[in-house]
Design a protein around this motif. Structure first.
Motif, PDB file in Angstrom:
ATOM      1  N   ALA A 108      31.578   4.603  77.502  1.00 45.35           N
ATOM      2  CA  ALA A 108      31.943   3.453  78.542  1.00 45.35           C
ATOM      3  C   ALA A 108      33.383   3.136  78.349  1.00 45.35           C
ATOM      4  CB  ALA A 108      30.862   2.422  78.147  1.00 45.35           C
ATOM      5  N   SER A 109      33.991   2.879  77.371  1.00 48.13           N
ATOM      6  CA  SER A 109      35.254   2.399  77.186  1.00 48.13           C
ATOM      7  C   SER A 109      36.321   3.325  77.870  1.00 48.13           C
ATOM      8  CB  SER A 109      35.659   2.174  75.804  1.00 48.13           C
ATOM      9  OG  SER A 109      35.392   3.286  74.984  1.00 48.13           O
ATOM     10  N   ASP A 110      35.982   4.736  77.738  1.00 48.77           N
ATOM     11  CA  ASP A 110      37.019   5.510  78.198  1.00 48.77           C
ATOM     12  C   ASP A 110      36.953   5.353  80.008  1.00 48.77           C
ATOM     13  OD1 ASP A 110      38.745   7.598  78.036  1.00 48.77           O
ATOM     14  OD2 ASP A 110      37.107   9.170  77.388  1.00 48.77           O
ATOM     15  N   ILE A 111      35.938   5.003  80.535  1.00 46.13           N
ATOM     16  CA  ILE A 111      35.949   4.872  81.963  1.00 46.13           C
ATOM     17  C   ILE A 111      36.811   3.575  82.151  1.00 46.13           C
ATOM     18  CG2 ILE A 111      34.492   4.076  83.804  1.00 46.13           C
ATOM     19  CD1 ILE A 111      33.956   7.187  82.566  1.00 46.13           C
TER      20      ILE A 111
ATOM     21  N   THR B 174      37.481   8.342  56.224  1.00 45.52           N
ATOM     22  CA  THR B 174      38.160   9.471  56.197  1.00 45.52           C
ATOM     23  C   THR B 174      39.682   9.463  56.440  1.00 45.52           C
ATOM     24  OG1 THR B 174      37.534  10.338  58.553  1.00 45.52           O
ATOM     25  CG2 THR B 174      35.681  10.613  56.877  1.00 45.52           C
ATOM     26  N   GLU B 175      40.299  10.266  56.659  1.00 39.84           N
ATOM     27  CA  GLU B 175      41.760  10.181  57.221  1.00 39.84           C
ATOM     28  C   GLU B 175      42.015  10.858  58.528  1.00 39.84           C
ATOM     29  OE1 GLU B 175      44.399  11.821  54.493  1.00 39.84           O
ATOM     30  OE2 GLU B 175      43.902  10.522  52.898  1.00 39.84           O
ATOM     31  N   GLU B 176      40.632  11.296  58.957  1.00 37.98           N
ATOM     32  CA  GLU B 176      40.523  12.002  60.170  1.00 37.98           C
ATOM     33  C   GLU B 176      40.965  11.234  61.489  1.00 37.98           C
ATOM     34  OE1 GLU B 176      38.098  15.175  62.995  1.00 37.98           O
ATOM     35  OE2 GLU B 176      37.616  14.554  60.797  1.00 37.98           O
ATOM     36  N   VAL B 177      41.723  11.424  62.341  1.00 39.33           N
ATOM     37  CA  VAL B 177      42.142  10.692  63.686  1.00 39.33           C
ATOM     38  C   VAL B 177      42.084  11.621  64.828  1.00 39.33           C
ATOM     39  CG1 VAL B 177      43.621   9.027  65.038  1.00 39.33           C
ATOM     40  CG2 VAL B 177      43.468   9.027  62.460  1.00 39.33           C
ATOM     41  N   GLU B 178      41.165  11.378  65.792  1.00 44.36           N
ATOM     42  CA  GLU B 178      40.843  12.233  66.800  1.00 44.36           C
ATOM     43  C   GLU B 178      42.131  12.100  67.921  1.00 44.36           C
ATOM     44  OE1 GLU B 178      36.905  12.187  68.163  1.00 44.36           O
ATOM     45  OE2 GLU B 178      36.181  12.468  66.113  1.00 44.36           O
ATOM     46  N   SER B 179      42.008  12.767  68.797  1.00 45.65           N
ATOM     47  CA  SER B 179      42.755  12.866  70.149  1.00 45.65           C
ATOM     48  C   SER B 179      42.797  11.294  70.862  1.00 45.65           C
ATOM     49  CB  SER B 179      42.557  13.764  70.882  1.00 45.65           C
ATOM     50  OG  SER B 179      43.217  13.772  72.172  1.00 45.65           O
ATOM     51  N   GLU B 180      43.768  10.958  71.325  1.00 44.21           N
ATOM     52  CA  GLU B 180      43.639   9.556  72.216  1.00 44.21           C
ATOM     53  C   GLU B 180      42.876   9.774  73.224  1.00 44.21           C
ATOM     54  OE1 GLU B 180      47.225   7.893  72.860  1.00 44.21           O
ATOM     55  OE2 GLU B 180      48.076   7.980  70.989  1.00 44.21           O
ATOM     56  N   LYS B 181      42.598  11.092  73.878  1.00 42.10           N
ATOM     57  CA  LYS B 181      41.547  11.294  74.959  1.00 42.10           C
ATOM     58  C   LYS B 181      40.338  10.631  74.759  1.00 42.10           C
ATOM     59  CE  LYS B 181      44.060  15.325  76.478  1.00 42.10           C
ATOM     60  NZ  LYS B 181      44.036  16.624  77.213  1.00 42.10           N
ATOM     61  N   THR B 182      39.944  10.418  73.450  1.00 40.26           N
ATOM     62  CA  THR B 182      38.512   9.929  72.998  1.00 40.26           C
ATOM     63  C   THR B 182      38.611   8.569  72.941  1.00 40.26           C
ATOM     64  OG1 THR B 182      37.748  12.065  72.180  1.00 40.26           O
ATOM     65  CG2 THR B 182      36.328   9.899  71.712  1.00 40.26           C
ATOM     66  N   VAL B 183      37.989   7.694  73.544  1.00 39.11           N
ATOM     67  CA  VAL B 183      38.111   6.169  73.383  1.00 39.11           C
ATOM     68  C   VAL B 183      36.883   5.646  72.899  1.00 39.11           C
ATOM     69  CG1 VAL B 183      38.685   4.146  74.166  1.00 39.11           C
ATOM     70  CG2 VAL B 183      39.487   6.204  75.191  1.00 39.11           C
ATOM     71  N   THR B 184      36.812   4.896  71.787  1.00 38.37           N
ATOM     72  CA  THR B 184      35.554   4.137  71.177  1.00 38.37           C
ATOM     73  C   THR B 184      35.060   3.040  72.127  1.00 38.37           C
ATOM     74  OG1 THR B 184      36.904   2.430  70.225  1.00 38.37           O
ATOM     75  CG2 THR B 184      36.407   4.449  68.799  1.00 38.37           C
ATOM     76  N   ILE B 185      33.850   2.916  71.865  1.00 36.60           N
ATOM     77  CA  ILE B 185      33.007   1.938  72.914  1.00 36.60           C
ATOM     78  C   ILE B 185      33.248   0.508  72.146  1.00 36.60           C
ATOM     79  CG2 ILE B 185      30.909   1.070  73.659  1.00 36.60           C
ATOM     80  CD1 ILE B 185      30.000   3.929  73.344  1.00 36.60           C
TER      81      ILE B 185
END
Length: 455
Positions: free
Chosen positions: A6-9, A444-455
């Motif tokens: 949803a937040s990506d939209i 964790t230390e993992e940070v994903e791509s900015e293309k994925t946005v949290t809700i």
């Protein structure tokens, strides 16, 4: 089944009528926060005369109400992240309207102080909720300028209070300032009907109809349906645990403390000026109407700093603009203490507004975006709550300085130190550990791509 974040939209959406509706209501709500703070300083000269108050007493009353704001941010902000930001906003508006009216009919200082304290509890929680909701519902590309423009409502509220002081109080009474505070209560039914709740709240309650309704307004061509997969399990997983504890997990602790330090100093300057500027200028030899005009110029500076800074923040980065404004503010306050030319004083007061509340307006979306969406109101609320300690100290501290016989204009130079500390605070923020609309996997230390946005 289509998978929808949803937040990506919202992040990639184009500003439309739905965004404008959210903007206007947030603007309206935050205006009363600015009005609430400014009206005390505007009405203070008349109040001091009517109740024969000393500077120390007047400063103490200002500090008590700011303590109420701190309590509101501490108590209600985490509740909003768990139980709905719109719901808490409704509570805030009710508290502010009813008890501000109570302050207006107060027969003595004690009654007035109690009413102001309770009204301030509502105002303390209003700001972080409005900022979080506006940030959530703003397109990513224009978010900095949208949130900064929305926050100009704070300054518009201050301007309204100044105009009432200049053109209405001389013919009526200082209490009229507080009677105006009933307006949010009168408009509350319309607000409740039109204003949306946070998407994360709707998802947590599994109100998919509401989610679909909002997404189809944000992106009409999306044709979203309740049968879409809204990744609910991921939203629920991120919503677990204490929001306050999460401010210090995933290597956010150092930056959280740095942010608190910067906000503490910013609110110390902002509320010190809002409370005492008219009285300080009156004591410097200006008439009461001229003194209130300085408050008007201060608010115009806040708007100018917000809009210009918001424009450049979207181009060269939030932090660079913030640090520049605070260092410029330090120079401004030193210059103000030594300037005697009236035009020069007006220009420096304008700059002072840009480098305090104007900078704060830009800092708020920066702080909000630093934290993951599920704890943004808590992150914003707790930074504001810690900052309120600075705002509580400021009115009494300035009152103490003035009571020693210090030249009011010289007292302005004391604002230079917190301005420098605020700049250093933002320099120390470790942006690599922030969210900024990236998915951060906790523990964790993992940070994903900015293309994925949290809700």
């Amino acid at each position: 089944m289509r998978s929808v974040i949803a937040s990506d939209i919202i992040a990639v959406s184009k500003f439309n009528r739905f965004h404008l509706l959210v903007f206007l209501w947030c603007f309206y709500a935050i205006a009363f926060d600015g009005y609430e703070i400014a009206m005390y300083g505007v009405g203070l000269p008349w109040m001091m005369e009517e109740w024969d108050l000393t500077s120390i007493q007047a400063g103490a009353v200002g500090s008590y109400s700011l303590f109420g704001m701190m309590m509101g941010a501490l108590i209600l902000a985490p509740i909003a992240d768990k139980h709905g930001r719109k719901n808490v906003l409704v509570i805030c508006m009710i508290l502010f309207s009813v008890f501000t009216l109570g302050a207006g009919i107060a027969p003595n200082l004690t009654w007035f102080t109690v009413m102001r304290f309770i009204a301030a509890i509502g105002m303390g929680a209003l700001m972080p909720n409005v900022i979080s909701l506006m940030t959530e519902y703003s397109p990513k590309q224009n978010r900095a300028i949208i949130v900064a423009a929305m926050y100009c409502g704070y300054s518009i509220g201050g301007i309204l209070a100044s105009l009432v002081g200049m053109y209405i109080i001389p013919y009526t009474d200082w209490r009229v300032l507080y009677f105006i505070g009933i307006l949010p209560l009168l408009t509350l039914p319309i607000f409740m009907k039109q204003f949306p709740e946070s998407l994360s709240y709707y998802l947590a309650k599994k109100e998919f109809g509401k989610v679909v309704e909002i997404l189809n307004k944000v992106k009409p061509e999306g044709d979203f349906k309740e049968t879409d997969d809204f990744r609910l399990s991921e939203a629920e997983q991120r919503g677990k645990g204490s929001p306050v504890k999460k401010l210090f997990t995933n290597k956010r602790a150092f930056s959280t403390i740095s942010i608190w330090m910067a906000v503490f100093c910013t609110l110390m300057m902002a509320y010190g000026l809002n409370t005492w500027l008219p009285k300080m200028m009156q004591d410097s030899g200006f008439s009461i109407t001229s003194s209130l005009s300085f408050n008007l110029v201060l608010c115009l500076g806040q708007i100018g700093g917000s809009l210009i800074g918001g424009y450049y923040a979207g181009k060269i980065g939030h932090r660079k603009i913030l640090v520049t404004l605070f260092f410029l503010g330090a120079v401004t306050f030193v210059a103000l203490s030594a300037t005697t030319n009236t035009i020069g004083v007006y220009l420096l007061i304008f700059m002072g507004g840009a480098c305090t509340v104007g900078a704060m307006n830009l800092a708020n979306p920066y702080i909000t975006e630093y934290y993951p969406r599920e704890i943004r109101t808590t992150g914003m609320g707790y930074s504001q709550a810690i900052g309120r300690i600075g705002s509580i100290l400021a009115p009494t501290l300035i009152a103490f300085l003035l009571s020693t016989g210090m030249d009011p204009k010289v007292a302005f130079a004391t604002f230079a130190l917190p301005s420098i500390i605020a700049a250093v605070g933002y320099i120390l923020v470790q942006e690599k550990h922030g969210s900024f609309d990236r998915v951060v996997k906790e523990d964790t230390e993992e940070v994903e791509s900015e293309k994925t946005v949290t809700i």
